[in-house]
Design an enzyme around this catalytic site. Structure first.
Site, PDB file in Angstrom:
ATOM      1  CB  THR A  93       4.956   2.634 -12.370  1.00 47.66           C
ATOM      2  OG1 THR A  93       4.071   3.039 -13.410  1.00 47.66           O
ATOM      3  CG2 THR A  93       6.351   2.435 -12.932  1.00 47.66           C
ATOM      4  CE  LYS A 168       5.327   3.557 -16.607  1.00 45.36           C
ATOM      5  NZ  LYS A 168       4.510   4.596 -17.162  1.00 45.36           N
ATOM      6  CE  LYS A 243       6.789   4.662  -8.981  1.00 47.45           C
ATOM      7  NZ  LYS A 243       5.352   4.472  -8.883  1.00 47.45           N
TER       8      LYS A 243
HETATM    9  P1  NAD Z   1      -1.561   9.500  -6.735  1.00 47.23           P
HETATM   10  O1  NAD Z   1      -0.662   9.823  -5.617  1.00 47.23           O
HETATM   11  O2  NAD Z   1      -2.393  10.597  -7.339  1.00 47.23           O
HETATM   12  O3  NAD Z   1      -2.579   8.322  -6.314  1.00 47.23           O
HETATM   13  C1  NAD Z   1      -2.240   7.253  -5.484  1.00 47.23           C
HETATM   14  C2  NAD Z   1      -3.443   6.993  -4.586  1.00 47.23           C
HETATM   15  O4  NAD Z   1      -3.165   5.831  -3.798  1.00 47.23           O
HETATM   16  C3  NAD Z   1      -3.727   8.142  -3.621  1.00 47.23           C
HETATM   17  O5  NAD Z   1      -5.080   8.546  -3.764  1.00 47.23           O
HETATM   18  C4  NAD Z   1      -3.461   7.526  -2.247  1.00 47.23           C
HETATM   19  O6  NAD Z   1      -4.302   8.028  -1.225  1.00 47.23           O
HETATM   20  C5  NAD Z   1      -3.717   6.067  -2.523  1.00 47.23           C
HETATM   21  N1  NAD Z   1      -3.099   5.150  -1.559  1.00 47.23           N
HETATM   22  C6  NAD Z   1      -1.850   5.189  -1.050  1.00 47.23           C
HETATM   23  N2  NAD Z   1      -1.645   4.145  -0.206  1.00 47.23           N
HETATM   24  C7  NAD Z   1      -2.812   3.451  -0.201  1.00 47.23           C
HETATM   25  C8  NAD Z   1      -3.240   2.271   0.463  1.00 47.23           C
HETATM   26  N3  NAD Z   1      -2.436   1.609   1.296  1.00 47.23           N
HETATM   27  N4  NAD Z   1      -4.502   1.828   0.246  1.00 47.23           N
HETATM   28  C9  NAD Z   1      -5.328   2.517  -0.598  1.00 47.23           C
HETATM   29  N5  NAD Z   1      -4.977   3.625  -1.251  1.00 47.23           N
HETATM   30  C10 NAD Z   1      -3.737   4.091  -1.050  1.00 47.23           C
HETATM   31  O7  NAD Z   1      -0.651   8.827  -7.859  1.00 47.23           O
HETATM   32  P2  NAD Z   1      -0.993   8.580  -9.412  1.00 47.23           P
HETATM   33  O8  NAD Z   1      -0.435   9.704 -10.215  1.00 47.23           O
HETATM   34  O9  NAD Z   1      -2.431   8.213  -9.543  1.00 47.23           O
HETATM   35  O10 NAD Z   1      -0.057   7.327  -9.693  1.00 47.23           O
HETATM   36  C11 NAD Z   1      -0.425   6.006  -9.320  1.00 47.23           C
HETATM   37  C12 NAD Z   1       0.496   5.020 -10.010  1.00 47.23           C
HETATM   38  O11 NAD Z   1       0.419   5.226 -11.426  1.00 47.23           O
HETATM   39  C13 NAD Z   1       1.972   5.189  -9.637  1.00 47.23           C
HETATM   40  O12 NAD Z   1       2.553   3.919  -9.510  1.00 47.23           O
HETATM   41  C14 NAD Z   1       2.547   5.972 -10.820  1.00 47.23           C
HETATM   42  O13 NAD Z   1       3.936   5.737 -10.996  1.00 47.23           O
HETATM   43  C15 NAD Z   1       1.724   5.392 -11.962  1.00 47.23           C
HETATM   44  N6  NAD Z   1       1.606   6.272 -13.153  1.00 47.23           N
HETATM   45  C16 NAD Z   1       1.276   7.581 -13.011  1.00 47.23           C
HETATM   46  C17 NAD Z   1       1.160   8.378 -14.157  1.00 47.23           C
HETATM   47  C18 NAD Z   1       0.781   9.839 -14.039  1.00 47.23           C
HETATM   48  O14 NAD Z   1       0.900  10.562 -15.051  1.00 47.23           O
HETATM   49  N7  NAD Z   1       0.322  10.320 -12.895  1.00 47.23           N
HETATM   50  C19 NAD Z   1       1.388   7.823 -15.425  1.00 47.23           C
HETATM   51  C20 NAD Z   1       1.702   6.465 -15.537  1.00 47.23           C
HETATM   52  C21 NAD Z   1       1.808   5.702 -14.385  1.00 47.23           C
END
Ligand code: NAD
Length: 293
Positions: A93, A168, A243
């Site tokens: 997102t 979204k 966010k």
């Molecule tokens: P998270 O923090 O659990 O996962 C993000 C991952 O990205 C981490 O494992 C981190 O180590 C990795 N990362 C960061 N920088 C990096 C890089 N340069 N190279 C490789 N890996 C890297 O977050 P999440 O909850 O999985 O969310 C991810 C995305 O999904 C976000 O944009 C969030 O807004 C979106 N989202 C989350 C949810 C939810 O319920 N968690 C729902 C819809 C959308």
């Protein structure tokens, strides 16, 4: 297909695992060793750099924290390193402007790309029941759709590049505002002496009915089982709602849209987050509204 997947956190971990379950070979990369170990257990092949992970693949997916990281990863390590002609799918997102810019750069470098953010949380990511809102050309969508289908129950073409992110944040602005409206309504109903289950039975069949009430009721013991029944643990974290509301406010400003309810929701969630509640499910904001009442 051989698919690289970058970002194996709460969401990306389950999504990469579902690509493996669907029969794809998945090259996985994350900065976190723990996330990489989990991906390996789920059948992914793990790599120590994005560049190595994207070499020789047919597609690159990503699920990263924010727009700055997405822009950097694609500019530095994907474009020019993945084979030309690979289809690129960013499911994070992020803001509409960055999504469009990354796609413009990808197209200039010879790739098809879609922005494909998701609705549905960690449970849906694990179960492969996400909803994808996809922005990109018809050709890019046609190429992305079979891959996204392995991770979701619905894949919808929202329009041109950036339209997935626009859909979204519009959806989540509505969700934030409707959750607060539902919470303040139940808080007032209680003050007026209504039995909350009875009020739910009435309003869920009357014109106040909405998803925040009937699928995600913020009142413990009322309606279906929701995070409210689990002390507001799990579900969709307040920090993530905040966010999305910040992204929505930026987007509103960029097109001069008047969004008084979305703006108020953003303020209330900012206060709730600042008070140390960022890790609680976003429906927990009912507690503050009850206190204020
Ligand atoms: P998270 O923090 O659990 O996962 C993000 C991952 O990205 C981490 O494992 C981190 O180590 C990795 N990362 C960061 N920088 C990096 C890089 N340069 N190279 C490789 N890996 C890297 O977050 P999440 O909850 O999985 O969310 C991810 C995305 O999904 C976000 O944009 C969030 O807004 C979106 N989202 C989350 C949810 C939810 O319920 N968690 C729902 C819809 C959308």
């Amino acid at each position: 297909m051989k698919i690289a997947f970058i970002g194996l956190g709460n969401m990306g971990g389950g999504m990469a695992a579902n690509l493996v379950k669907a029969g794809h070979a998945v090259n996985a990369f994350d900065l976190s060793g723990e996330a990489l170990s989990r991906a390996q257990e789920n059948g992914c092949v793990t790599f120590t750099s994005v560049r190595d992970a994207v070499a020789g693949v047919d597609a690159v997916g990503s699920m990263l924290p924010n727009g700055k990281i997405v822009a950097r990863v694609f500019a530095d390590d994907v474009l020019g390193h993945a084979p030309q002609g690979a289809i690129l799918l960013d499911c994070s997102t992020i803001d509409v402007g960055t999504a469009r810019q990354v796609t413009t750069d990808a197209v200039a470098a010879g790739y098809d790309m879609v922005d494909a953010p998701v609705s549905g949380g960690i449970a849906a990511a694990n179960a492969g029941t996400l909803t994808f809102m996809v922005g990109g050309t018809g050709t890019a969508f046609a190429r992305a759709e079979p891959i996204l289908s392995c991770m979701g129950k619905a894949v919808i073409h929202a329009g041109a590049s950036g339209a997935g992110q626009a859909a979204k944040i519009c959806n989540n602005m509505l969700l934030g505002a409707s959750m607060i409206a539902t919470c303040e309504t139940f808080a007032m109903a209680e003050k007026l002496g209504l039995d909350l289950q009875t009020f739910y039975d009435i309003s869920s069949k009357a014109s106040g009915q909405n998803w925040s009430m009937t699928s995600y009721c913020p009142v413990p013991g009322v309606g279906p089982t929701t995070p409210a029944d689990n002390a507001y643990q799990g579900g969709f974290a307040t920090a993530l709602m905040l966010k999305d509301l910040k992204l929505a406010m930026e987007a509103a400003q960029s097109v001069n849209a008047d969004v008084p309810m979305g703006a108020r929701a953003a303020e209330l969630y900012a206060q709730f987050d600042k008070a140390g509640n960022g890790g609680l499910d976003f429906s927990a904001i009912i507690q503050t509204l009850k206190d204020q009442a």
